[in-house]
Write an enzyme that holds these catalytic residues in place. Structure first.
Site, PDB file in Angstrom:
ATOM      1  N   HIS A 356      -8.966  21.507 -33.252  1.00  0.00           N
ATOM      2  CA  HIS A 356      -9.040  20.051 -33.273  1.00  0.00           C
ATOM      3  C   HIS A 356     -10.275  19.520 -33.990  1.00  0.00           C
ATOM      4  CE1 HIS A 356      -5.657  18.859 -30.692  1.00  0.00           C
ATOM      5  NE2 HIS A 356      -5.895  19.962 -30.004  1.00  0.00           N
ATOM      6  N   LYS A 543     -12.472   4.105 -29.474  1.00  0.00           N
ATOM      7  CA  LYS A 543     -12.407   5.569 -29.548  1.00  0.00           C
ATOM      8  C   LYS A 543     -13.718   6.123 -28.993  1.00  0.00           C
ATOM      9  CE  LYS A 543     -11.639   5.263 -33.958  1.00  0.00           C
ATOM     10  NZ  LYS A 543     -10.517   6.159 -34.166  1.00  0.00           N
ATOM     11  N   ARG A 544     -13.768   7.415 -28.834  1.00  0.00           N
ATOM     12  CA  ARG A 544     -14.998   8.057 -28.377  1.00  0.00           C
ATOM     13  C   ARG A 544     -16.145   7.686 -29.309  1.00  0.00           C
ATOM     14  NH1 ARG A 544     -16.736  13.307 -29.667  1.00  0.00           N
ATOM     15  NH2 ARG A 544     -14.760  13.619 -30.740  1.00  0.00           N
ATOM     16  N   LYS A 549     -17.596   8.981 -36.290  1.00  0.00           N
ATOM     17  CA  LYS A 549     -16.559   7.948 -36.208  1.00  0.00           C
ATOM     18  C   LYS A 549     -17.061   6.601 -36.725  1.00  0.00           C
ATOM     19  CE  LYS A 549     -14.210  10.273 -32.375  1.00  0.00           C
ATOM     20  NZ  LYS A 549     -12.902  10.561 -32.985  1.00  0.00           N
ATOM     21  N   THR A 651      -5.357   9.937 -33.103  1.00  0.00           N
ATOM     22  CA  THR A 651      -4.056   9.517 -32.551  1.00  0.00           C
ATOM     23  C   THR A 651      -4.047   8.026 -32.279  1.00  0.00           C
ATOM     24  OG1 THR A 651      -4.832  10.175 -30.341  1.00  0.00           O
ATOM     25  CG2 THR A 651      -3.452  11.751 -31.535  1.00  0.00           C
ATOM     26  N   LYS A 655      -1.064   4.881 -32.719  1.00  0.00           N
ATOM     27  CA  LYS A 655      -0.678   3.877 -31.721  1.00  0.00           C
ATOM     28  C   LYS A 655      -0.796   2.470 -32.295  1.00  0.00           C
ATOM     29  CE  LYS A 655      -2.673   7.058 -28.409  1.00  0.00           C
ATOM     30  NZ  LYS A 655      -3.917   7.396 -27.707  1.00  0.00           N
TER      31      LYS A 655
END
Length: 815
Positions: A356, A543-544, A549, A651, A655
């Site tokens: 991952h 998100k985390r 990110k 992911t 969504k």
């Protein structure tokens, strides 16, 4: 499934009377929630037991998904939707004088996961059951989730996520199926009467693993699979003698030490003790799960080990369960008396590994001394696996550098990703780009040696939870136009493309989005007392919190917009809400600083009349699945802005896409495939490519100061981190963020995630969003292209690929 409304009501009445000595009118919402859940479980149980009998009688191959996380979300509505009985249950509660939404709100989000890894695992379980595939999950039943996030004085503060404070009605304790996991001790070698080498462990610490089973209900099918989670207990946790001698703490030390294993999801592992606990957690749930699987196999097949891989598939969800490779070897050799070669063939044919991440810090490595102390016999097996593996590597060539790179044990550590690759027959990435990076860069040595093992399985999400449940207005519109088949076959959603020129349909999309925005704003106000204006762009990054990110990129752009508005309050821009939700790992200092910056922006910008309300910032504390289900359908813009080559898949991007939000993103992870499916013109793509990032790193050609010199407004935004613009009392609170961009910290190069390098392109892409949103017809046609293009991103498709190409798993249907 059919539910008789009056019978269902009678069942609830009996439960309230029997368990609480109350009438329905006297029952509290919490008591009603448990009674409804128990009544629903009565219907689930018959099919659950029948499914287990079916799998046993048909002797089908079964897959087991081993994961440290399962971010399940609430169970009640998901189960009722999958059982196709939600309207009947709502009707029953209305007749009893209760609001279903109030009852549903009594359920806590299960604290079993944190981010995409755990949510993916939950989606996969949903898809396995829906597709009638015999597949189950194994993990840990954490008493507390990672933490409940509160924002105090602009900073993240962690509180216990006590999701099990009250009984979980969706799980069953199976004490009769308890197993024992052993830690430490000494390994004694001896030969049996046949001269066979044998190993026995003595003086080991024993921990009881107690299973809790949760049914996983598929949509529109009677099949019900199982999520089995382990809780840790000590078999002799209370020493009465010590207690009677008034050594109270020492009397319960063993109990506390054992229970710590299943106490908290992802405990802080900055120090030695934290790392040790993480490793104990991983070995605990893997060993317990393998003992359980083998015990059940032997009850059906005895010692017919040659057929074990034909009946069992093990999927290792990242490196957390990679210890399954040597642990399964230990059980087969030490407990079942198999020789090495036979055991290794079984392990290799049974195990498969999903990678991952390509981040070096996320490819787990465990210190040899810690590993040896905790699992002495398992370490001996790892050594032998590595010895045999390195023998094969050296036969290939004399490249000593390659030998060092490919050794499972090196520089005092055990490389768990390498162990997983060697021990598995399949290694998959989770997006097309991610898999190519693994094959051609990060795992090139391994791909060259084992090309047949590598494959791609692009991630997906379940449309049942994130569209059918989360967005009923849009779901009803879709079904009214193309029928309900998309609920189990999301590829059908491409039929919506025919309505791109249908103005009436587009107007319906506009109204649904507006209704969803209002619903979210009402929900947030009721929950927090904070009013959010619905009549503006919802630009969302949830998100985390991790530097790659790039929430910091988003925050710097907000600062630039703020500076523009301060200079010209009449600036022509579409009013926008920038909405964030994220948790930072408790020991991740710089990530916490980014959260503090976002909250500082929120406090100052939202209270500044000079910006005329055109710009608002909101940080939603304690982001979780239930909040996602409310926010995603209300979102216009999906921020997927990670540094190219760093995000394996994502992911959340999927969504948002299926709910009609437009992606602003880099060519990273699954963003590439999203742009392909929706059409590049229906996304806002910007930034360096993976090749450009890699080239800049290799050549050391990137200097962030060049960006600051060329773009004064970027320089002003960055300098604002240290010049007192955002905190007059303490200029240095964001200095580490500034240094990370301009100078580098902790030995890293400046701006290692290329925030400033991508800033000009990001600003331009955001300007295009502002322009496109002004034409609502155009915007919602772009949204429709995303919805219609989302069919590929169902977890049903992903799981069917796992079943066909990795597990050789066949569906079997309970009639």
């Amino acid at each position: 499934m059919k539910i008789d409304t009056q019978e269902f009501i009678a069942s609830i009445v009996r439960r309230i009377k029997r368990h609480h000595g109350k009438t329905i009118q006297e029952a509290s919402p919490r008591e009603m929630y448990v009674a409804v859940a128990d009544a629903v479980m009565d219907y689930i149980l018959d099919d659950w037991l029948a499914t287990k009998d079916l799998y046993a009688s048909e002797d089908v191959k079964q897959a087991y998904y081993l994961s440290a996380e399962f971010l399940m979300g609430r169970a009640m509505s998901n189960n009722l939707i999958n059982m196709c009985v939600l309207p009947e249950v709502k009707k029953a509660l209305t007749e009893m004088g209760f609001d279903y939404n109030l009852i549903e709100d009594q359920e806590a989000d299960a604290g079993l996961g944190n981010g995409g890894l755990g949510r993916l695992a939950a989606c996969f379980l949903d898809s396995l059951a829906t597709l009638d595939l015999p597949g189950h999950g194994y993990g840990i039943r954490y008493k507390y989730g990672m933490f409940r996030q509160k924002i105090e004085n602009g900073q993240q503060v962690e509180y216990p996520d006590d999701w099990l404070l009250e009984r979980d009605p969706w799980s069953f304790r199976r004490e009769d199926e308890m197993v024992t996991v052993k830690f430490g001790g000494e390994v004694h070698f001896y030969r049996d009467e046949k001269g066979k080498e044998c190993f026995k462990r003595i003086n080991a610490e024993e921990v009881r693993a107690i299973p809790y089973d949760t049914p996983i209900v598929g949509y529109g099918t009677r099949n019900v699979n199982t999520l089995r989670l382990w809780e840790a207990e000590s078999p002799d946790g209370f020493d009465l003698s010590l207690f009677n001698h008034m050594h109270y703490r020492q009397a319960v030390e063993k109990q506390i030490k054992a229970e710590d294993i299943s106490r908290v999801l992802y405990p802080n592992d900055e120090g030695y003790e934290g790392k040790l606990l993480r490793l104990r957690q991983q070995y605990f749930f893997v060993s317990a799960s393998l003992q359980d699987i083998i015990s059940k196999y032997k009850k059906r097949h005895g010692k017919d080990w040659k057929n074990f891989p034909k009946r069992i598939a093990l999927q290792l969800n990242d490196t957390h369960p990679a210890i399954a490779v040597p642990e399964l070897m230990r059980i087969l050799i030490d407990k079942e008396d198999l020789d090495w070669d036979t055991a290794w063939a079984i392990v290799n044919a049974t195990c498969a590994y999903t990678n991952h991440t390509i981040l070096a810090e996320a490819l787990e490595k465990w210190p040899v001394d810690m590993f040896t102390k905790l699992m002495p016999r398992v370490f001996m097996i790892v050594e032998e696996i590595n010895r045999r593996h390195m023998h094969e590597v050296r036969k290939r060539d004399n490249d000593t550098n390659r030998h060092a790179r490919m050794s499972i044990i090196g520089t005092g550590s055990i490389r768990m990703a390498w162990l997983a690759i060697v021990g598995s027959h399949s290694v998959n990435g989770v997006a097309a780009l991610h898999t190519e990076i693994l094959k051609n860069k990060e795992m090139l040595d391994w791909y060259q040696m084992f090309p047949e093992k590598f494959n791609n399985k692009t991630n997906g999400v379940t449309q049942r939870r994130f569209l059918l449940k989360a967005n009923p207005g849009l779901s009803e519109l879709i079904s009214s136009k193309i029928g309900p088949e998309w609920i189990k076959d999301l590829s059908q959603i491409k039929k919506l493309g025919q309505y791109a020129k249908d103005d009436a349909f587009i107007k319906q999309l506009v109204k649904i989005k507006a209704d969803n925005k209002k619903a979210f704003c009402d929900y947030w106000y009721a929950s927090t007392g904070v009013r959010i204006d619905a009549d503006r762009i919802f630009d969302v990054q949830v998100k985390r919190l991790h530097e790659y990110k790039r929430q910091l990129l988003n925050a710097l752009h907000i600062i630039i917009l703020y500076n523009r508005l301060k200079a010209d309050p009449k600036l022509d821009m579409v009013p926008r809400n920038f909405i964030f939700g994220a948790k930072a790992a408790s020991g991740y200092r710089r990530a916490k600083s980014i959260i503090r910056l976002i909250n500082t922006l929120q406090d100052k910008i939202n209270s500044d009349p000079a910006v005329n309300g055109k710009l608002k910032v909101y940080f939603l504390e304690n982001y979780r699945v239930t909040l996602a289900e409310m926010l995603i359908p209300a979102s216009d813009v999906s921020e997927q802005i990670s540094t190219a080559g760093k995000e394996a898949s994502g992911t959340g991007n999927m969504k948002f896409m299926m709910n009609g939000a437009l992606t602003i993103g880099t060519l990273d992870g699954a963003n590439i495939e999203i742009a392909e499916e929706a059409g590049a013109d229906n996304c806002f793509i910007f930034g360096l490519t993976t090749d450009q990032v890699n080239k800049a790193v290799a050549e050391r050609s990137y200097n962030p100061q060049d960006i600051l010199d060329k773009y004064p407004e970027i320089a002003k935004a960055v300098n604002g981190l240290i010049d007192g613009t955002w905190n007059f009392e303490s200029y240095d609170i964001f200095k580490e963020l500034y240094d990370s961009l301009v100078y580098g910290v902790d030995g890293n190069t400046p701006d290692q995630y290329f925030v400033l390098a991508d800033m000009p392109g990001y600003i331009d892409a955001q300007s295009k969003i502002d322009k496109a949103y002004r034409d609502q017809g155009l915007w919602h046609r772009m949204a429709l292209a995303n919805i219609a293009g989302s069919g590929k991103f169902s977890s049903d498709r992903t799981i069917q690929e796992y079943a066909d190409e990795i597990w050789d798993l066949k569906s079997v249907h309970l009639k």
